[in-house]
Write an enzyme that holds these catalytic residues in place. Structure first.
Site, mmCIF file in Angstrom:
data_model
loop_
_atom_site.group_PDB
_atom_site.id
_atom_site.type_symbol
_atom_site.label_atom_id
_atom_site.label_comp_id
_atom_site.label_asym_id
_atom_site.label_seq_id
_atom_site.Cartn_x
_atom_site.Cartn_y
_atom_site.Cartn_z
ATOM 1 N N HIS A 1 0.796 -1.084 -0.061
ATOM 2 C CA HIS A 1 0.194 0.033 0.054
ATOM 3 C C HIS A 1 0.971 1.277 -0.259
ATOM 4 O O HIS A 1 0.584 2.187 -0.717
ATOM 5 C CB HIS A 1 -0.977 0.063 1.053
ATOM 6 C CG HIS A 1 -1.972 -0.906 1.164
ATOM 7 N ND1 HIS A 1 -2.041 -2.105 2.130
ATOM 8 C CD2 HIS A 1 -2.869 -1.236 0.017
ATOM 9 C CE1 HIS A 1 -3.290 -2.775 1.635
ATOM 10 N NE2 HIS A 1 -3.579 -2.513 0.287
ATOM 11 N N GLU B 1 -14.942 0.209 -6.476
ATOM 12 C CA GLU B 1 -14.680 -1.139 -6.099
ATOM 13 C C GLU B 1 -15.839 -2.112 -6.910
ATOM 14 O O GLU B 1 -17.000 -1.530 -6.435
ATOM 15 C CB GLU B 1 -14.609 -1.334 -4.757
ATOM 16 C CG GLU B 1 -14.581 -3.006 -4.424
ATOM 17 C CD GLU B 1 -13.505 -3.715 -4.860
ATOM 18 O OE1 GLU B 1 -13.914 -4.716 -5.434
ATOM 19 O OE2 GLU B 1 -12.370 -3.110 -4.785
ATOM 20 N N ASP C 1 -17.919 -1.203 -12.003
ATOM 21 C CA ASP C 1 -17.144 -1.300 -12.838
ATOM 22 C C ASP C 1 -16.218 -0.234 -12.997
ATOM 23 O O ASP C 1 -16.525 0.780 -13.727
ATOM 24 C CB ASP C 1 -17.673 -1.757 -13.975
ATOM 25 C CG ASP C 1 -16.522 -2.450 -15.115
ATOM 26 O OD1 ASP C 1 -15.462 -2.208 -15.004
ATOM 27 O OD2 ASP C 1 -17.250 -3.194 -15.958
ATOM 28 N N GLY C 2 -14.947 -0.589 -12.541
ATOM 29 C CA GLY C 2 -13.908 0.842 -12.716
ATOM 30 C C GLY C 2 -13.667 1.287 -14.135
ATOM 31 O O GLY C 2 -13.478 2.235 -14.553
ATOM 32 N N ASP D 1 -5.516 -0.554 -8.239
ATOM 33 C CA ASP D 1 -5.175 -1.505 -7.102
ATOM 34 C C ASP D 1 -5.970 -2.718 -7.472
ATOM 35 O O ASP D 1 -6.955 -2.963 -6.705
ATOM 36 C CB ASP D 1 -5.373 -0.845 -5.782
ATOM 37 C CG ASP D 1 -4.936 -1.862 -4.564
ATOM 38 O OD1 ASP D 1 -4.713 -2.892 -4.954
ATOM 39 O OD2 ASP D 1 -5.259 -1.394 -3.427
ATOM 40 N N CYS D 2 -5.791 -3.234 -8.372
ATOM 41 C CA CYS D 2 -6.272 -4.867 -8.854
ATOM 42 C C CYS D 2 -5.967 -5.926 -8.487
ATOM 43 O O CYS D 2 -4.620 -6.124 -8.400
ATOM 44 C CB CYS D 2 -6.928 -4.556 -10.218
ATOM 45 S SG CYS D 2 -5.433 -4.483 -11.501
ATOM 46 N N SER D 3 -6.605 -7.116 -8.812
ATOM 47 C CA SER D 3 -6.072 -8.348 -8.570
ATOM 48 C C SER D 3 -5.249 -8.901 -9.870
ATOM 49 O O SER D 3 -5.367 -7.987 -10.919
ATOM 50 C CB SER D 3 -7.131 -9.110 -8.279
ATOM 51 O OG SER D 3 -8.233 -9.299 -9.033
ATOM 52 N N ASP D 4 -4.945 -10.093 -10.009
ATOM 53 C CA ASP D 4 -4.519 -10.661 -11.068
ATOM 54 C C ASP D 4 -5.115 -10.542 -12.443
ATOM 55 O O ASP D 4 -6.574 -10.313 -12.383
ATOM 56 C CB ASP D 4 -3.978 -12.024 -11.251
ATOM 57 C CG ASP D 4 -2.917 -12.343 -9.955
ATOM 58 O OD1 ASP D 4 -2.096 -11.534 -9.924
ATOM 59 O OD2 ASP D 4 -3.052 -13.378 -9.168
ATOM 60 N N PRO E 1 -12.997 -10.550 -13.318
ATOM 61 C CA PRO E 1 -13.359 -9.096 -13.445
ATOM 62 C C PRO E 1 -12.200 -8.200 -13.733
ATOM 63 O O PRO E 1 -12.436 -7.312 -14.284
ATOM 64 C CB PRO E 1 -14.187 -8.784 -12.215
ATOM 65 C CG PRO E 1 -13.514 -9.898 -11.202
ATOM 66 C CD PRO E 1 -13.224 -11.061 -12.010
#
Length: 287
Positions: A66, A110, A141-142, A159-162, A166
């Site tokens: 972070h 988010e 949805d960003g 700041d997203c996941s793999d 989504p």
């Protein structure tokens, strides 16, 4: 004895026969409309948030991720940042760090409301900034959120996941172009860009796509023990401001002012700021 193992997987991930294991005291499982969520209480890492089998946040090392997704870009600005957009970041840690720079407004988008609600309850030291009056929290949805924005934000943090499920759309050139348009004339974009060691192809793809859009692109490294291989990266795309162009004296002054006002940081400092942009030779060597 219960153990959890994250097996590294997914498109472009070179370490497919490797994983990270941790001893678990207790666990809770939840399936949200978007993903599978696992909350672990572990022996070494405190509480751990796992989404679709991948570790997202641990109480013990979350500060590294972070601080480093936020401060290198924020300290690049020679002026006060007024409006910041965070896409993803459901645990709230990125918002917490952004607020230390005293922006007027932080918009967080988010997609998964349940992730935010669980993190508010289970990770109060990470999510405490989400209740700040300057924070506007939107669920959606960003990718769609930025499409109609123009010259609105100083900084956009993804700041997203793999790039699975989504999050896939947040790794594409069209999305980066929409973000470019949504930034002010000296705006900065930053995204997490996977492990240059464990997911080298994905990392290089992110950098290449950003180079099609932004005149200044700077990938940088950070070391996060619970992320694949420990070597992780973020990448900055900037319209005008170069994070390596910040004068050390100016950065030092801004850094001292922040820690006097907000308290000490745990990972980021001026030396780390410059050193993080030194990239090993193997990362961009074509196979």
């Amino acid at each position: 004895m219960l153990w959890f193992t994250e097996y590294y997987k997914g498109e472009g991930m070179e370490l497919q026969g490797t994983g990270l294991s941790m001893k678990v005291k207790s666990s809770k499982y939840l399936k949200t409309p978007y993903q599978e969520l696992l909350l672990l209480e572990t022996e070494d890492w405190g509480k751990v948030l796992v989404l679709d089998g991948a570790v997202q946040t641990t109480e013990r090392d979350e500060f590294i991720y972070h601080e480093m997704i936020s401060h290198p870009a924020l300290f690049t600005f020679p002026r006060q940042v007024e409006k910041v957009l965070v896409i993803g970041g459901g645990d709230g840690g990125t918002v917490r760090e952004v607020l230390k720079h005293q922006p007027k407004e932080v918009v967080m988008v988010e997609i998964d409301r349940e992730v935010v609600e669980i993190c508010k309850k289970e990770f109060p030291s990470i999510s405490n900034g989400l209740g700040d009056e300057r924070v506007k929290l939107t669920f959606g949805d960003g990718r769609e959120f930025v499409k109609d924005k123009e010259a609105e934000f100083d900084l956009i943090i993804v700041d997203c996941s793999d790039p699975i499920g989504p999050s896939v759309v947040l790794y594409q050139e069209d999305f980066y172009r929409d973000c470019f348009k949504a930034l002010k004339e000296d705006g900065i974009f930053v995204t997490q860009s996977e492990s240059p060691f464990a997911q080298n192809r994905v990392h290089r793809q992110v950098v290449r796509e950003l180079e099609k859009v932004f005149p200044i692109v700077r990938p940088y490294l950070v070391f996060i023990p619970t992320y694949p291989s420990g070597m992780w990266s973020f990448t900055i795309g900037s319209k005008k401001l170069d994070p390596l162009g910040v004068a050390p004296s100016a950065l030092g002054k801004l850094y001292r002012e922040l820690i006097e006002r907000e308290g000490a940081l745990k990972y980021y400092n001026p030396e780390v700021h410059y050193g993080a942009f030194a990239i090993p030779n193997f990362v961009y060597r074509e196979e």
